[in-house]
Design an enzyme around this catalytic site. Structure first.
Site, PDB file in Angstrom:
ATOM      1  CD1 TRP A 209      29.385   1.197  27.157  1.00 11.07           C
ATOM      2  CD2 TRP A 209      28.476   3.249  27.320  1.00 11.07           C
ATOM      3  NE1 TRP A 209      28.013   1.070  27.083  1.00 11.07           N
ATOM      4  CE2 TRP A 209      27.436   2.303  27.179  1.00 11.07           C
ATOM      5  CE3 TRP A 209      28.161   4.597  27.428  1.00 11.07           C
ATOM      6  CZ2 TRP A 209      26.080   2.672  27.163  1.00 11.07           C
ATOM      7  CZ3 TRP A 209      26.822   4.971  27.405  1.00 11.07           C
ATOM      8  CH2 TRP A 209      25.805   4.018  27.269  1.00 11.07           C
TER       9      TRP A 209
ATOM     10  CG  ASP B 282      33.053   2.584  32.513  1.00  7.08           C
ATOM     11  OD1 ASP B 282      32.464   1.954  33.407  1.00  7.08           O
ATOM     12  OD2 ASP B 282      32.470   3.084  31.538  1.00  7.08           O
TER      13      ASP B 282
ATOM     14  CE  LYS C   6      25.961  -1.937  32.510  1.00  4.55           C
ATOM     15  NZ  LYS C   6      24.870  -1.851  31.576  1.00  4.55           N
TER      16      LYS C   6
END
Lengths: 356, 356
Positions: free
Chosen positions: A101, A168, A192
């Site tokens: 990511w 992030d 999540k």
């Protein structure tokens, strides 16, 4: 069959949240309409939005110098939107590259300005988190990924720097108390620990905005969203509602301190079981292991398929590693009961007995 | 109380869709997991996605030269994404300005290239649709809004042109058969006739892509989404599931021909009632009136508040006009039963009797 949901995201949600959401789909708060059928500018939805925003500020202990936005687009859109808003064409942003990511975020940032990769764990396959690195004092910001869902690593400290911090936090948001006020911008996909796929949270310190010369398309400009009271366009109403319910559940269940304590219990149980068995090997440096996503492999790769088959038979889903790294992964988000981790550990021990 | 949902969007959904969705929130297809808890790369979700894509192609009678994407961001993001993908910096796109959404699309397009507003109804407050206008043969594309939710107008013909046609169909998608294959790109927010807020459909003819020189951020590049099988990043799973259910409901209930027939019945009943009563005035030119959103005013503005109060008492929601134009608006999407329109007409007649 009792399922054990180890999905990496979209992932397990608290049962009371699901029950409340199912009711709201039929009749929201007894208003005679579904939560899916109400306007986003009604007081019904504004209450939802405001509770969600306030819960974020409460849990993060942030004051009014921060704004909480719930946007479309996923964290992947933030890979673009962050530099679009914060990185001038000739300026340089510092990025940490600790996995898939972070790498994607770096790729997108390069379209808007210069990127200085100040730390990378690529040399050891992203199995650790960098500790010693230098952040230039003139960097526009430092960007890092607090938890690497795919590689199973997690930052257990906040980098020391005077430049604005951007993180992030998609896969460990609301799993632990942190000095959130050290950050200038925090973003996460909800799917999540904060709800279901379809909404992205951005927490932004207002003083970081408006410092670049680029013309930003209005829909991508954080200032436009703030000016419109987080209702610049039709927001993902149901996804925000689910986040509101999930945040309420976190608050009602002890807040971030309890979330962290439970995460530690789950992770300790799983990692210690892995360590105790010769068949399984945790790939990440012990001090950098994620409390959310445990990544490991079988010592004998031929045992992977039979192990996954046994997981499947016992209703354990999401155990296969990300397609980019292979191996096994057990994700243990806030809503996962310790009993599911216990069931996994029981299977691992039993499997190890039989396959040794 | 039996509610009558005249919301302009998010708006009424078919009852069977809501019931199926509520069940799926608890236990999707008896797999033991919620639809909110399953991974987007599971076969469970891929079935949902593929059915939704195929239903769109079936209903629109499109062949494989088209791709169907379900994206984040809302139609507002498409105002940016369309020119980003289709309009070179020195090229010119033709736009029709028939209301608030078209104007916003024009504003965003100007950030990417030149815009030629070839038709505008601004001179008469957007109460009609332009019929005679010229589209330059070298325009990159012609963009128009098929139905103007706020102003209550609707295009009842497709503009004749040889340049690629791009349409924002957010508020009349799947309400009528059309020669969809005349379009190169169609987009819509789902929250009227295609589901709930939180997903945006883009139907794109592949041969229109890849013709400009700009570097497009990957997450905004239609080609990247197509190459990734519409799973470039975590999609809004539940919103896509709802769209799949809504599309299935449309197919099972006679498809677009029946949707159009019912829309005409509802609209005829409402507009003819308005015409028959001195208290109410329809503001839009008769031939351009929307079958989805009827916009009207009270002849005596002082009667507006009492009328809205009576609507509220009868469980009629969403009757207030958009904040930018005021007045009244009755939205009549696919899922609205004729009985709700009848109830509204009964109230209007009763009100007119009492207030004359």
């Amino acid at each position: 069959m009792n399922m054990h949901n180890f999905n990496s995201g979209p992932s397990i949600l608290p049962q009371p949240v699901l029950e409340e959401a199912a009711k709201a789909i039929i009749n929201y708060n007894n208003i005679g309409l579904s939560i899916l059928e109400i306007g986003h500018r009604t007081s019904w939805f504004e209450e939802v939005l405001h509770e969600a925003q306030q819960s974020v500020k409460d849990l993060m202990q942030l004051n009014d110098s921060y704004e909480v936005l719930f946007l479309h687009g996923g964290a992947t859109t933030q890979f673009m939107q962050v530099p679009m808003n914060l990185l001038d064409t000739n300026a340089t942003a510092a990025y940490c590259d600790n996995g898939i990511w972070g790498s994607k975020a770096i790729k997108e940032a390069k379209l808007f300005g210069n990127v200085n990769v100040v730390a990378s764990s690529k040399d050891r396959n992203h199995t650790y988190i960098n500790k010693d690195f230098t952040i230039p004092a003139d960097a526009a910001y430092l960007h890092y990924t607090t938890n690497n869902t795919v590689e199973g690593t997690q930052w257990h400290h906040i980098p020391e720097t005077h430049v604005p911090l951007v993180a992030d936090m998609s896969s460990d948001i609301f799993s632990r108390p942190m000095a959130f006020d050290k950050f200038s911008l925090i973003y996460c996909g909800a799917q999540k620990n904060m709800g279901a796929a379809g909404v992205t949270m951005v927490v932004v310190k207002k003083d970081i905005l408006g410092k670049i010369s680029r013309t930003i398309p209005p829909i991508m400009d954080y200032r436009e969203h703030i000016a419109a009271g987080a209702l610049l366009n039709t927001p993902p109403v149901f996804a925000i509602y689910l986040s509101m319910l999930t945040l309420r559940w976190i608050k009602e269940n002890g807040g971030l301190t309890v979330m962290e304590q439970k995460a530690k219990e789950r992770a300790h149980l799983l990692y210690s079981t892995i360590e105790s068995l010769p068949n399984f090997v945790a790939t990440v440096a012990p001090e950098d292991r994620s409390l959310m996503n445990a990544v490991f492999v079988m010592k004998d790769p031929a045992q992977e398929k039979p192990f996954l088959d046994e997981c499947k038979k016992l209703g354990m889903v999401g155990v296969k590693g990300h397609r980019s790294v292979g191996g096994l992964r057990v994700s243990m988000y806030n809503a996962l009961p310790l009993s599911s981790v216990q069931a996994m550990c029981d299977l691992m021990k039993d499997f190890a007995n039989r396959y040794n």
